[in-house]
Design an enzyme around this catalytic site. Structure first.
Site, short mmCIF file in Angstrom:
data_model
loop_
_atom_site.label_atom_id
_atom_site.label_comp_id
_atom_site.label_asym_id
_atom_site.label_seq_id
_atom_site.Cartn_x
_atom_site.Cartn_y
_atom_site.Cartn_z
N CYS A 25 -16.42 1.89 0.83
CA CYS A 25 -15.27 1.03 1.14
C CYS A 25 -14.78 1.21 2.57
O CYS A 25 -14.04 0.36 3.08
CB CYS A 25 -14.14 1.27 0.14
SG CYS A 25 -13.39 2.91 0.27
N HIS A 33 -7.55 0.88 -6.38
CA HIS A 33 -7.76 0.02 -5.20
C HIS A 33 -8.46 -1.27 -5.66
O HIS A 33 -9.61 -1.52 -5.31
CB HIS A 33 -8.59 0.78 -4.16
CG HIS A 33 -8.52 0.21 -2.78
ND1 HIS A 33 -7.76 -0.90 -2.44
CD2 HIS A 33 -9.14 0.60 -1.62
CE1 HIS A 33 -7.91 -1.14 -1.16
NE2 HIS A 33 -8.73 -0.27 -0.64
N ARG A 53 -13.64 -8.32 1.91
CA ARG A 53 -12.21 -8.10 1.65
C ARG A 53 -11.44 -9.38 1.97
O ARG A 53 -10.54 -9.78 1.23
CB ARG A 53 -11.69 -6.94 2.52
CG ARG A 53 -12.19 -5.55 2.14
CD ARG A 53 -11.67 -5.13 0.77
NE ARG A 53 -10.23 -5.11 0.69
CZ ARG A 53 -9.44 -4.11 1.06
NH1 ARG A 53 -9.98 -2.99 1.54
NH2 ARG A 53 -8.12 -4.19 0.92
N ARG A 63 0.89 -1.18 0.00
CA ARG A 63 0.00 0.00 0.00
C ARG A 63 0.91 1.22 0.00
O ARG A 63 1.73 1.40 0.90
CB ARG A 63 -0.91 0.02 1.23
CG ARG A 63 -1.58 1.36 1.42
CD ARG A 63 -2.67 1.34 2.45
NE ARG A 63 -3.84 0.66 1.96
CZ ARG A 63 -5.06 0.83 2.46
NH1 ARG A 63 -5.27 1.64 3.46
NH2 ARG A 63 -6.09 0.18 1.95
N GLN A 72 -10.28 -3.84 -3.20
CA GLN A 72 -11.59 -3.39 -2.71
C GLN A 72 -12.68 -3.68 -3.73
O GLN A 72 -13.79 -4.10 -3.38
CB GLN A 72 -11.53 -1.88 -2.42
CG GLN A 72 -12.83 -1.33 -1.86
CD GLN A 72 -13.15 -1.85 -0.48
OE1 GLN A 72 -12.34 -1.75 0.42
NE2 GLN A 72 -14.34 -2.41 -0.29
N ASP A 81 -17.50 7.60 -1.27
CA ASP A 81 -16.26 7.43 -0.53
C ASP A 81 -16.02 8.70 0.27
O ASP A 81 -16.64 9.74 0.02
CB ASP A 81 -15.09 7.17 -1.51
CG ASP A 81 -13.85 6.61 -0.84
OD1 ASP A 81 -13.87 6.39 0.39
OD2 ASP A 81 -12.85 6.41 -1.54
N1 CP Z 1 -11.19 0.18 2.47
C1 CP Z 1 -9.92 0.10 2.91
O1 CP Z 1 -8.98 -0.11 2.12
O2 CP Z 1 -9.78 0.22 4.24
P1 CP Z 1 -8.39 0.44 5.01
O3 CP Z 1 -7.85 1.78 4.57
O4 CP Z 1 -8.75 0.41 6.45
O5 CP Z 1 -7.46 -0.66 4.62
#
Ligand code: CP
Length: 299
Positions: free
Chosen positions: A258, A128, A286, A101, A131, A219
């Site tokens: 998300c 992403h 997830r 990430r 997700q 979001d």
């Molecule tokens: N939706 C998501 O990726 O959550 P986090 O940022 O908590 O990993």
């Protein structure tokens, strides 16, 4: 040596592969299939905070019998300037896959270029995809195939919006994107959609996007790294998903986010905590969708 099976972005994989990964995740979830990653180790690199991604990958690997190593900028030489390429080469000697990430999509690409094990995109500022796999799985569990359905994206033209465009192309749904002009989605993503014949429409009117939608998604207004909070709140206020807006969607439409969410900013509490919201199943998935990804990458 065969090339590693990277999971970098939805548009970099074909529809058949993505469906197979989702089916694998669903089969593991239901117990129809048993997958063991015993003896396998996944490295998790976090240059940005996370709750769902970190816990779902850690728990997912554990439940499949594998192990994880978690790295962040503070606790590794990456934060002191060791190159991504060298990190990729070294980690490839220790682990069986790497999830990253990061803010910078170029780092993801560099990691994938130099790693000899699969690399998984756990979010960049551009996309992403993990997700989206969970989101498609969740929609299909609740309402059947997403093919031919209308999805409304309402709010910031951010990395999630980009991955929804990619998903529209690969899973065959139409996408209406309602964003302010100042926070519009990157033109390159829309050009990709046009070149692939993906059914994407762009509007500045959130009501137009929500009309007749089968799935409404939004979001947070201020994503990790965004520094212009006040400006974003002002621009995105007309894009709040509320009960009136949900009535414009189809009667059996579902709502997704998300997470993390900010109630009464991008979505009102009565919608996100209401009967059309499937956010907890979405968050749970997830874990299941990523088991499909892990099994595909390392299986
Ligand atoms: N939706 C998501 O990726 O959550 P986090 O940022 O908590 O990993």
């Amino acid at each position: 040596m065969t090339a590693p099976k990277h999971f970098l972005d939805l548009h970099k994989l074909d529809a058949q592969t993505l469906h197979a990964i989702l089916a694998l995740g669903s089969d593991i979830k239901s117990g129809r299939k048993s997958v063991s990653l015993a003896g396998k180790t996944l490295a998790l690199i976090f240059e940005k905070p996370s709750t769902r991604t970190r816990v779902s990958f850690e728990v997912g690997m554990m439940q499949l019998g594998g192990n994880v190593v978690v790295m962040d900028d503070n606790g590794s030489q990456l934060g002191r300037g060791e190159t991504v390429a060298d990190t990729a080469r070294v980690l490839s000697r220790y682990v069986d896959a790497i999830m990253i990430r990061t803010d910078d999509p170029a780092k993801l690409d560099e990691l994938a270029r130099h790693a000899t094990v699969p690399v998984i995109n756990g979010l960049t500022d551009d996309s992403h995809p993990c997700q989206l796999m969970a989101d498609v799985m969740t929609y299909e569990e609740h309402r059947g195939s997403i093919r031919g359905k209308k999805v409304a994206w309402v709010g910031d033209g951010n990395n999630m919006a980009a991955s929804f465009v990619h998903a529209a192309g690969r899973f065959g749904f139409s996408l209406a994107l309602a964003t302010p002009e100042e926070l519009a989605l990157d033109g390159a993503v829309l050009r990709w959609a046009e070149s692939e014949g993906v059914d994407v429409t762009v509007t500045r009117d959130a009501d137009v996007a929500c009309a007749g939608a089968d799935l409404v998604v939004t979001d947070t207004w201020v994503s990790m790294g965004d520094k212009d909070s006040d400006r974003r709140h002002a621009l995105l206020k007309p894009y709040q998903v509320d009960a009136r807006r949900m009535t414009l969607a189809n009667a059996d439409a579902v709502f997704m986010h998300c997470l993390p969410a900010h109630r009464d900013e991008e979505v009102t509490a009565d919608v996100i905590d209401g009967p059309q919201s499937v956010i907890w199943d979405e968050a749970e998935n997830r874990l299941h969708a990523q088991k499909g990804i892990l099994a595909w990458c390392m299986g």
